[in-house]
Scaffold this motif. Structure first.
Motif, PDB file in Angstrom:
ATOM      1  N   VAL A  93      -4.843  -9.636  -1.241  1.00 40.17           N
ATOM      2  CA  VAL A  93      -6.732  -9.482  -1.327  1.00 40.17           C
ATOM      3  C   VAL A  93      -7.028 -10.378  -0.012  1.00 40.17           C
ATOM      4  O   VAL A  93      -7.450  -9.532   0.609  1.00 40.17           O
ATOM      5  CB  VAL A  93      -7.014 -10.874  -2.627  1.00 40.17           C
ATOM      6  N   ARG A  94      -5.796 -10.909   0.046  1.00 43.26           N
ATOM      7  CA  ARG A  94      -6.172 -11.514   0.750  1.00 43.26           C
ATOM      8  C   ARG A  94      -6.149 -10.564   2.427  1.00 43.26           C
ATOM      9  O   ARG A  94      -6.348 -11.385   3.398  1.00 43.26           O
ATOM     10  CB  ARG A  94      -5.291 -12.480   1.695  1.00 43.26           C
ATOM     11  N   ILE A  95      -5.054 -10.265   2.171  1.00 42.65           N
ATOM     12  CA  ILE A  95      -4.935  -8.691   3.724  1.00 42.65           C
ATOM     13  C   ILE A  95      -6.454  -8.025   3.435  1.00 42.65           C
ATOM     14  O   ILE A  95      -6.826  -7.731   4.803  1.00 42.65           O
ATOM     15  CB  ILE A  95      -3.310  -8.096   3.348  1.00 42.65           C
ATOM     16  N   PHE A  96      -6.781  -7.856   2.416  1.00 35.56           N
ATOM     17  CA  PHE A  96      -7.844  -6.837   2.773  1.00 35.56           C
ATOM     18  C   PHE A  96      -9.056  -7.004   3.093  1.00 35.56           C
ATOM     19  O   PHE A  96      -9.976  -6.963   4.156  1.00 35.56           O
ATOM     20  CB  PHE A  96      -7.630  -5.921   1.280  1.00 35.56           C
ATOM     21  N   LEU A  97      -9.478  -8.381   2.933  1.00 35.76           N
ATOM     22  CA  LEU A  97     -10.263  -8.967   3.223  1.00 35.76           C
ATOM     23  C   LEU A  97     -10.295  -9.413   4.434  1.00 35.76           C
ATOM     24  O   LEU A  97     -11.415  -9.355   5.566  1.00 35.76           O
ATOM     25  CB  LEU A  97     -10.250 -10.382   2.828  1.00 35.76           C
ATOM     26  N   SER A  98      -8.993  -9.339   4.848  1.00 32.94           N
ATOM     27  CA  SER A  98      -8.977  -9.864   6.636  1.00 32.94           C
ATOM     28  C   SER A  98      -9.311  -8.550   7.678  1.00 32.94           C
ATOM     29  O   SER A  98      -9.565  -8.419   8.477  1.00 32.94           O
ATOM     30  CB  SER A  98      -7.983 -11.030   7.133  1.00 32.94           C
ATOM     31  N   LEU A  99      -8.732  -7.054   7.076  1.00 36.35           N
ATOM     32  CA  LEU A  99      -8.748  -6.065   7.149  1.00 36.35           C
ATOM     33  C   LEU A  99     -10.249  -5.834   7.785  1.00 36.35           C
ATOM     34  O   LEU A  99     -10.970  -5.626   8.375  1.00 36.35           O
ATOM     35  CB  LEU A  99      -8.158  -4.637   6.347  1.00 36.35           C
ATOM     36  N   ASP A 239      -0.149  -0.869  11.264  1.00 41.27           N
ATOM     37  CA  ASP A 239      -0.690  -1.826  12.160  1.00 41.27           C
ATOM     38  C   ASP A 239      -0.276  -3.282  10.589  1.00 41.27           C
ATOM     39  O   ASP A 239       0.047  -3.793  10.645  1.00 41.27           O
ATOM     40  CB  ASP A 239      -1.969  -2.120  12.524  1.00 41.27           C
ATOM     41  N   GLU A 240      -0.026  -2.395   9.496  1.00 42.82           N
ATOM     42  CA  GLU A 240       0.114  -3.268   8.468  1.00 42.82           C
ATOM     43  C   GLU A 240       0.814  -2.714   7.531  1.00 42.82           C
ATOM     44  O   GLU A 240       0.687  -0.854   7.264  1.00 42.82           O
ATOM     45  CB  GLU A 240      -1.100  -3.746   7.992  1.00 42.82           C
ATOM     46  N   VAL A 241       1.529  -2.924   6.919  1.00 44.01           N
ATOM     47  CA  VAL A 241       2.295  -2.328   5.564  1.00 44.01           C
ATOM     48  C   VAL A 241       2.103  -3.719   4.414  1.00 44.01           C
ATOM     49  O   VAL A 241       2.423  -4.421   4.385  1.00 44.01           O
ATOM     50  CB  VAL A 241       3.846  -2.678   5.734  1.00 44.01           C
ATOM     51  N   ILE A 242       1.693  -2.477   3.847  1.00 47.17           N
ATOM     52  CA  ILE A 242       1.105  -3.184   2.292  1.00 47.17           C
ATOM     53  C   ILE A 242       2.284  -2.508   0.905  1.00 47.17           C
ATOM     54  O   ILE A 242       1.897  -1.999   0.804  1.00 47.17           O
ATOM     55  CB  ILE A 242      -0.744  -2.976   1.832  1.00 47.17           C
ATOM     56  N   TRP A 243       2.605  -3.926   0.228  1.00 46.23           N
ATOM     57  CA  TRP A 243       3.360  -3.449  -0.892  1.00 46.23           C
ATOM     58  C   TRP A 243       2.132  -3.279  -2.220  1.00 46.23           C
ATOM     59  O   TRP A 243       1.564  -4.434  -2.584  1.00 46.23           O
ATOM     60  CB  TRP A 243       4.384  -4.233  -1.364  1.00 46.23           C
ATOM     61  N   PHE A 244       1.872  -2.481  -2.898  1.00 45.17           N
ATOM     62  CA  PHE A 244       1.984  -1.808  -4.251  1.00 45.17           C
ATOM     63  C   PHE A 244       2.921  -1.977  -5.510  1.00 45.17           C
ATOM     64  O   PHE A 244       3.885  -1.892  -5.953  1.00 45.17           O
ATOM     65  CB  PHE A 244       1.260  -0.923  -5.032  1.00 45.17           C
TER      66      PHE A 244
END
Ligand SMILES: Nc1ncnc2c1ncn2[C@@H]1O[C@H](COP(=O)(O)OP(=O)(O)O)[C@@H](O)[C@H]1O
Ligand SMILES: [Mg+2]
Length: 328
Positions: A93-99, A239-244
């Protein structure tokens, strides 16, 4: 409205930004009406300074036509889900809000000579929200979502793949969008093959070089089911690797509450959390939907425990079979 009622509404809106703002505005209005101008002004100042201050969304991007013949492997997806439909880990959530914030302030950031993070890699097991998240992220950005099917791009166009890749990137340079490379694994697999597939390797490498060079108008997102063994040559390009990840019990409980929000139950599904350990969201979803469907077919106005258990048994059988079929 009485102050107590407004306070209750304010607390109830926790986590929903629009609702929170609407109630906060109402509270400020009430204070203004009561002539408490100093308090109203200071409340408004706090509201405007807060982290939830809304940035005016960018205008919807006009759509340019697909490059010729790309229709076979690029598809425009109409969003059908909103952010209430996804359970995300707090870190994500934090990463997506900042993106999102970065994108909304793109012009200011670029004027200072800096770039924004626009190439994202989604990793994680199947059924844990990579595609769903790409859809919701695009909707939040008010950008169209284009899905690129890599397996089709590579296998059926071996001879002209390089040409097709060029078309896609030409497209991404002009069309503000979220360009989503689904099944990016196909690419990673192709890269590890050698010898006879040297043409494939060449194509894969040219795709990687393109990813390196492209400055997308919007975002480039790639999704892969590989979690650990991803080639560094691939992930360092993002630029960003996001784990699900698969849900832990707390997240699974949230998911169950979300799915059963609008139905009556004669049991507490959270008592089965232990049995659901290791399930993906997609598997949890199937259990819930199956149980709800049974209640509809049987014209009951509640979902019964036995229906939930029957759906759970079916899903377990399915898991056992499909796990056995997946090579280690
Ligand atoms: N994090 C999640 N929150 C809510 N639902 C989810 C989540 N992940 C998966 N689902 C459900 O499972 C379905 C398939 O998920 P998907 O996004 O296609 O998984 P992936 O792309 O990771 O394989 C979704 O359409 C949704 O119904
Ligand atoms: Mg997917």
């Amino acid at each position: 409205m009485a102050r107590g009622e407004l306070m209750k509404k304010l607390l109830a809106s926790y986590g929903r930004e629009e609702d929170f703002r609407a109630v906060a505005e109402q509270i400020i209005d009430e204070e203004e009406k009561k002539n408490n101008r100093v308090l109203a002004r200071s409340l408004r100042k706090s509201l405007d300074a807060g982290p939830s201050r809304r940035v005016k969304p960018k205008a919807l991007a006009p759509l340019i036509p697909f490059p010729e013949a790309a229709g076979d492997f690029i598809e425009l997806i109409e969003p059908t889900h909103n952010k209430q439909a996804i359970i995300l880990a707090p870190d994500n959530v934090r990463i997506f809000l900042s993106l999102l914030r970065e994108y909304q302030h793109e012009d200011e950031i670029r004027r200072r000579g800096l770039g924004i993070r626009s190439k994202l890699l989604f990793c994680g097991p199947p059924g844990c929200g990579k595609t769903l998240c790409a859809e919701i992220f695009a909707a939040e950005l008010r950008l169209p979502l284009y899905i690129v099917k890599i397996d089709r791009l590579i296998s059926s166009y071996l001879g002209e793949t390089a040409n097709n890749i060029r078309k896609i990137f030409e497209f991404a340079r002009k069309q503000p969008s979220v360009l989503f490379f689904d099944e990016f694994d196909a690419l990673a697999r192709a890269r590890s093959e050698d010898g006879e597939h040297s043409e494939l390797r060449r194509v894969v490498n040219s795709l990687l070089i393109f990813i390196d060079r492209i400055q997308p108008k919007g975002f480039l997102v790639a999704a892969t089911n590989f979690d650990q063994s991803l080639d560094p040559a691939i992930w360092r390009r993002f630029d960003e690797v996001i784990w699900f990840d698969r849900p832990n019990r707390r997240m699974a409980a949230r998911f169950l509450r979300m799915k059963f929000k609008n139905v009556s139950l004669n049991f507490n599904p959270e008592t089965y959390l232990q049995e659901l350990d290791g399930f993906s969201y997609a598997e949890l979803e199937r259990v819930c939907v199956q149980a709800i469907k049974t209640s509809i077919i049987d014209r009951k106005n509640l979902v019964e425990e036995k229906d939930f258990l029957a759906a759970l048994t079916d899903e377990r059988r399915r898991r056992r079979r499909s796990l056995r079929m997946t090579p280690a």
